[in-house]
Design an enzyme around this catalytic site. Structure first.
Site, PDB file in Angstrom:
ATOM      1  N   TYR A   1     -13.946   6.619 -13.276  1.00  0.00           N
ATOM      2  CA  TYR A   1     -13.574   5.599 -12.287  1.00  0.00           C
ATOM      3  C   TYR A   1     -14.125   4.239 -12.705  1.00  0.00           C
ATOM      4  O   TYR A   1     -13.400   3.236 -12.743  1.00  0.00           O
ATOM      5  CB  TYR A   1     -14.106   6.002 -10.912  1.00  0.00           C
ATOM      6  CG  TYR A   1     -14.154   4.867  -9.920  1.00  0.00           C
ATOM      7  CD1 TYR A   1     -12.991   4.286  -9.433  1.00  0.00           C
ATOM      8  CD2 TYR A   1     -15.376   4.365  -9.470  1.00  0.00           C
ATOM      9  CE1 TYR A   1     -13.037   3.237  -8.526  1.00  0.00           C
ATOM     10  CE2 TYR A   1     -15.436   3.319  -8.568  1.00  0.00           C
ATOM     11  CZ  TYR A   1     -14.261   2.756  -8.105  1.00  0.00           C
ATOM     12  OH  TYR A   1     -14.311   1.711  -7.219  1.00  0.00           O
TER      13      TYR A   1
ATOM     14  N   ALA B   1     -26.614  15.602 -10.323  1.00  0.00           N
ATOM     15  CA  ALA B   1     -26.653  15.106 -11.700  1.00  0.00           C
ATOM     16  C   ALA B   1     -26.119  13.680 -11.745  1.00  0.00           C
ATOM     17  O   ALA B   1     -25.092  13.363 -11.137  1.00  0.00           O
ATOM     18  CB  ALA B   1     -25.827  16.004 -12.614  1.00  0.00           C
TER      19      ALA B   1
ATOM     20  N   PHE C   1     -21.645  -3.095  -4.287  1.00  0.00           N
ATOM     21  CA  PHE C   1     -22.544  -1.975  -4.114  1.00  0.00           C
ATOM     22  C   PHE C   1     -22.454  -1.460  -2.688  1.00  0.00           C
ATOM     23  O   PHE C   1     -22.845  -2.140  -1.745  1.00  0.00           O
ATOM     24  CB  PHE C   1     -23.986  -2.431  -4.379  1.00  0.00           C
ATOM     25  CG  PHE C   1     -24.254  -2.867  -5.794  1.00  0.00           C
ATOM     26  CD1 PHE C   1     -25.092  -2.125  -6.617  1.00  0.00           C
ATOM     27  CD2 PHE C   1     -23.665  -4.015  -6.309  1.00  0.00           C
ATOM     28  CE1 PHE C   1     -25.350  -2.524  -7.926  1.00  0.00           C
ATOM     29  CE2 PHE C   1     -23.908  -4.417  -7.611  1.00  0.00           C
ATOM     30  CZ  PHE C   1     -24.760  -3.678  -8.423  1.00  0.00           C
TER      31      PHE C   1
ATOM     32  N   ASP D   1       0.860  -1.186   0.000  1.00  0.00           N
ATOM     33  CA  ASP D   1       0.000   0.000   0.000  1.00  0.00           C
ATOM     34  C   ASP D   1       0.898   1.238   0.000  1.00  0.00           C
ATOM     35  O   ASP D   1       1.947   1.247   0.672  1.00  0.00           O
ATOM     36  CB  ASP D   1      -0.904   0.005   1.241  1.00  0.00           C
ATOM     37  CG  ASP D   1      -2.111   0.904   1.091  1.00  0.00           C
ATOM     38  OD1 ASP D   1      -1.925   2.125   0.952  1.00  0.00           O
ATOM     39  OD2 ASP D   1      -3.244   0.382   1.118  1.00  0.00           O
TER      40      ASP D   1
END
Length: 339
Positions: free
Chosen positions: A145, A285, A173, A35
């Site tokens: 993305y 939006a 999700f 990382d």
């Protein structure tokens, strides 16, 4: 006695990655975390895991890691992951996420690794034509993305065809919640996820939570989303490993049940016994009214099912983490009295 498998976890100091690391260690794997700590936290990595601070853009560092350890599998979480930022700077995401992942795939195939589990995204589906969203739903990414994640899925397809690197791409999700041990949880800067923002509004760390539109075609007018506990995601990432013995797989992950923004706020008030100040603003939006996952394929093929399926349990674990770590990983933990 069987020798433990050794795995590499990129992005293992991040939110979902650190929970996968904890699950891997609990199941007896040897874990190496790589990382760059731009978004992750060193404190999220257990002492039982080896840690390498490095960037996937650094091929020399990757070569050294794959030379030092022989990996049975790679779990790939490392990525830039802010949808809004990707809309403002698409090149950063389309180039950075894709090229860094290609570096990892190249290093893995060169080293003879044959299994990779990839943390993909439900953002592949943009505004889908049907609900719930299954694996046959048309892929039409809703942001740079999401597009970068699709590029990587395609790269993994060809890595299988050309090099025998089998992969599992998991499209999920709204990861939420925190580990029951209270040691690791969700700590983003900036924070963009609804549940921690609502918890901060409940605890007074934010003045209020803003609902972006209350005139959607839903039961209460607010957007509906599918929330999945982060430990259930970690379980799914491990559960796909045996399937990679024979084939590459693609799975959608979610609870299969949607909750509206107002339902999340109401559940937070139940769990915390606090009031959440709310303001209603205009729609954002590109926000679809409803996004709910179908996880029927992974349930049927691999026997996966959520261990924390209800919203109150998810929010409760997140609340416990924030109570214990009011400053996140950067602040001291608060000792909890025994009950």
């Amino acid at each position: 006695m069987n020798t433990p498998q050794t795995v590499l976890v990129t992005g293992g100091a991040g939110y979902v990655g650190s929970h996968c690391v904890a699950e891997l260690l609990d199941r007896g794997f040897r874990v190496v975390v790589l990382d760059n700590l731009r978004q992750g936290h060193r404190a999220a990595v257990p002492s039982d895991a080896a840690f390498v601070e490095a960037d996937l853009a650094d091929m020399d560092a990757l070569t050294r890691v794959f030379a030092e350890w022989r990996f049975d599998a790679v779990f790939h979480f490392a990525a830039l992951s802010l949808v809004g930022e990707s809309m403002r700077d698409p090149h950063l995401y389309l180039h950075g996420n894709t090229v860094n992942s290609l570096n990892l795939i190249r290093a893995a195939t060169t080293a003879g690794v044959r299994k990779m589990v990839f943390s993909s995204t439900a953002n592949l589906f943009g505004t889908p034509e049907r609900q719930p969203i299954d694996e046959e739903t048309t892929i039409d990414p809703g942001s740079p993305y999401g597009e970068s994640k699709f590029f990587i899925e395609r790269a993994l397809h060809w890595a299988d065809r050309c090099h025998g690197l089998r992969s599992a791409c998991l499209r999920y999700f709204n990861a939420a919640g925190a580990h029951p041990n209270g040691i690791i949880g969700e700590d983003h800067d900036p924070e963009t996820h609804l549940i921690p923002l609502v918890l901060d509004a409940a605890s007074g760390r934010r003045s209020h939570i803003e609902i972006f539109g209350d005139d959607y075609p839903t039961a209460d007018g607010t957007c509906v989303r599918d929330y999945i506990h982060v430990c259930d995601l970690a379980d799914a990432h491990l559960r796909v490993l045996p399937a990679l013995e024979t084939r590459s797989v693609r799975f959608n992950l979610g609870n299969g049940k949607g909750y509206s923004v107002r339902e999340v706020i109401e559940a937070t008030e139940r769990v915390t016994a606090l009031t959440v100040p709310v303001k209603v603003g205009p729609r954002r939006a590109g926000d679809p009214a409803v996004l709910i996952a179908s996880s029927e394929r992974i349930r049927g093929e691999l026997g996966w099912s959520p261990r924390f399926p209800d919203l109150d349990s998810i929010i409760g674990s997140a609340w416990e983490w924030r109570r214990r770590h009011p400053g996140g990983y950067r602040g001291p933990a608060v000792a909890q009295a025994a009950e």
